[in-house]
Design an enzyme around this catalytic site. Structure first.
Site, PDB file in Angstrom:
ATOM      1  N   HIS A   1       5.424  -6.530   2.756  1.00  0.00           N
ATOM      2  CA  HIS A   1       5.661  -5.535   3.810  1.00  0.00           C
ATOM      3  C   HIS A   1       5.245  -4.145   3.357  1.00  0.00           C
ATOM      4  O   HIS A   1       4.593  -3.398   4.090  1.00  0.00           O
ATOM      5  CB  HIS A   1       7.149  -5.521   4.187  1.00  0.00           C
ATOM      6  CG  HIS A   1       7.553  -6.676   5.039  1.00  0.00           C
ATOM      7  ND1 HIS A   1       8.843  -7.156   5.056  1.00  0.00           N
ATOM      8  CD2 HIS A   1       6.851  -7.449   5.903  1.00  0.00           C
ATOM      9  CE1 HIS A   1       8.906  -8.184   5.902  1.00  0.00           C
ATOM     10  NE2 HIS A   1       7.720  -8.368   6.420  1.00  0.00           N
TER      11      HIS A   1
ATOM     12  N   CYS B   1      -8.810 -12.225   9.712  1.00  0.00           N
ATOM     13  CA  CYS B   1      -7.849 -11.224  10.170  1.00  0.00           C
ATOM     14  C   CYS B   1      -6.753 -10.985   9.138  1.00  0.00           C
ATOM     15  O   CYS B   1      -5.786 -10.288   9.401  1.00  0.00           O
ATOM     16  CB  CYS B   1      -7.219 -11.641  11.503  1.00  0.00           C
ATOM     17  SG  CYS B   1      -6.215 -13.139  11.412  1.00  0.00           S
TER      18      CYS B   1
END
Length: 556
Positions: free
Chosen positions: A186, A486
């Site tokens: 994150h 991606c």
């Protein structure tokens, strides 16, 4: 004396400044018994503290927007977990103070996460941050967080909680370094979104003394302690050269000989769109739709709410390509109304498309909402499924899209090695592939993307991972279809050239990385990219692959 340390570079740029360490809350409150008549009052204190922390996390998310908002809302849900709160109430009922009950209940849940497989173990840092915030509030001590400073600095931490990373002030925090984390954690993703140079997984980072001057190279992962004037000048010159290259690089992505490589943006919701447009994104290569579903863990958002959110993103890219990933729930993104709570290893269980096929009404509503959102717009809508394992999965998703009346291209994400190895079979059912290199690396090497100890195996330069990319791209070319990337691998400018050489047809990344990738691609021909890709695949380690590709592209 100048010394050099090496971690994992996760966000481009150079930062030079004094070290400041992340502050922490008091972690363990004293253990003392309370009389039975105080239990109700203590339970009330605990509930108020939990609600206040959850509200604070939600507010931080609203301020940050985009991907950060989704992460912080997930943390707020964690704080309010009903099982955790029931455990807190039980502990207070038998004599614990509110703060001690919270501490012990979270410790118990922490042990469950840590022992539930490495995938869920990656959420321990988020859980610790929530616990520290609640305990700090109950004890009346300062919240954990970034240090107060009037002067810019380089932030050092064991790990950075999403609540801290999301609201870093780039005018004060020049860059950051953490001991834990990986290239797809994150903190790494949010650092790239902020455009703050960052290095993670640096052993011993916490031992750097407060006030020490360091130089952080977020591209190479190098940390120069007490850099010489010569080294500072060298780093600053390189940074200025990169900045100049970025300012002159505009337009669609392409190699120097005109081979087009569309550069798309990864977005987590409407809040990410302005940055993508400003960076010159040619569309969206990954529209994560989870943000809508995190607002309420007990039920899916209405069709009307989904239509409104999807249309905001679609309208921003007239004549552009927007690739939407349907809900990817499960594993580290559990939803109370969808995902089972008792899976022994959620990362290998019911997640992604598997979850949606078990709840066809949720999938049908989302596909119908996407169809309505695109009505009357000149956008090129493409919709893809996460965690496709084989042709059976691909067919089930394509059938669901057709049944919902969706006029769009249907695609499959390649995140599982089986999907790469049997890509040609999958392409009999769908019209494009999109490689999610974060999860593909995780499943290829059995290495949790959130665990710094295995960051070597999360490196997207690993030759085995490049082999799987090549297999997928070759299958797509043979079928006359497209194969994009991606995952975060696309945000590495040098690796973007290698991916192009492997046959990847588009690259999608955080908006902040697009100018770097565009400028680098424009320096080399397609043939050079192909030679660099072949050289990288001929090696045995990630470091060797990176060095070999660099040697080819620099003409050595």
């Amino acid at each position: 004396m100048e010394t050099t340390l090496r971690g994992v570079g996760v966000s481009h740029g150079v930062a030079i400044g004094e070290v400041r360490h992340m502050g922490t809350a008091v972690l363990e409150p004293p253990a003392k018994q309370i009389p039975a008549e105080d239990a109700e009052r203590e339970q009330g204190r605990a509930r108020k503290a939990v609600e206040a922390v959850a509200a604070d996390l939600m507010a931080r998310g609203n301020l940050a927007g985009g991907e950060a908002q989704a992460v912080l809302e997930a943390q707020a849900m964690m704080a309010q977990d009903p099982e955790l709160m029931a455990d807190v109430d039980r502990r207070i009922a038998v004599g614990s103070t509110a703060e001690r009950a919270v501490y012990d209940a979270f410790a118990s849940y922490r042990a469950l996460l840590a022992g539930a497989g490495e995938y869920l173990a990656g959420r321990v840092a988020d859980l610790d941050d929530v616990r520290n915030r609640i305990v700090a509030r109950l004890l009346g001590v300062p919240m954990p967080g970034v240090p107060d400073s009037d002067e810019p600095y380089v932030l050092i931490a064991r790990d950075l909680a999403p609540a801290d990373t999301a609201l870093l002030d780039p005018t004060l925090v020049l860059g950051f370094v953490t001991e834990e984390g990986g290239p797809t954690s994150h903190s790494a993703i949010l650092a790239r979104a902020l455009g703050v140079p960052a290095v993670v997984a640096l052993p011993g980072a916490g031992e750097l003394a407060e006030g020490t001057v360091i130089a952080v190279d977020g591209s190479t992962g190098e940390i120069f302690v007490e850099p010489s004037a010569e080294k500072r000048a060298q780093l600053e010159a390189a940074a200025a050269e990169r900045k100049a290259a970025l300012s002159t690089s505009t337009g669609p992505g392409a190699t120097s000989d005109g081979h087009k490589v569309p550069l798309l943006a990864n977005v987590g919701g409407p809040a990410d769109v302005p940055a993508a447009v400003e960076a010159g994104a040619e569309g969206v290569g990954l529209f994560r739709t989870e943000f809508l579903f995190l607002d309420d863990s007990k039920q899916a958002p209405s069709e009307e709410k989904q239509v409104e959110a999807y249309r905001q993103v679609l309208e921003a890219f007239p004549e552009g390509r927007v690739v939407v990933r349907v809900l990817d729930a499960g594993a580290d993104k559990p939803l109370e109304f969808l995902t089972p709570a008792d899976e022994p290893n959620p990362a290998l269980g019911v997640r992604g498309l598997r979850t949606l096929l078990d709840h066809p009404d949720v999938l049908r509503t989302q596909l119908t909402a996407l169809a309505k959102a695109a009505e009357g717009l000149p956008v090129y809508l493409e919709v893809m499924a996460p965690m496709v394992a084989d042709r059976i999965d691909a067919k089930a998703f394509a059938d669901a899209c057709r049944a919902a009346g969706l006029r769009a291209k249907f695609g499959a994400m390649v995140e599982i090695p089986s999907a790469a190895l049997r890509a040609r079979s999958i392409l009999q059912e769908v019209e494009f592939l999109s490689l999610g290199t974060n999860d593909l690396a995780q499943y290829t090497f059995a290495a949790d993307r959130q665990v710094g100890a295995v960051s070597r195996l999360q490196d997207p330069w690993q030759p085995a991972l490049l082999d799987l990319v090549a297999v997928s791209a070759e299958a797509a070319k043979a079928e006359g279809k497209s194969c994009g990337v991606c995952g975060e691998a696309a945000s590495d400018p040098l690796l973007a050239c290698v991916l192009t050489g492997l046959g990847v047809t588009s690259l999608s990344m955080g908006a902040a990385s697009i100018p770097y990738v565009r400028a680098t691609l424009a320096k080399y021909t397609l043939a050079q990219c192909e030679r660099a890709a072949a050289a990288a695949r001929a090696t045995d380690t990630a470091d060797e692959a990176r060095t070999a590709a660099q040697a080819v592209l620099s003409g050595e």
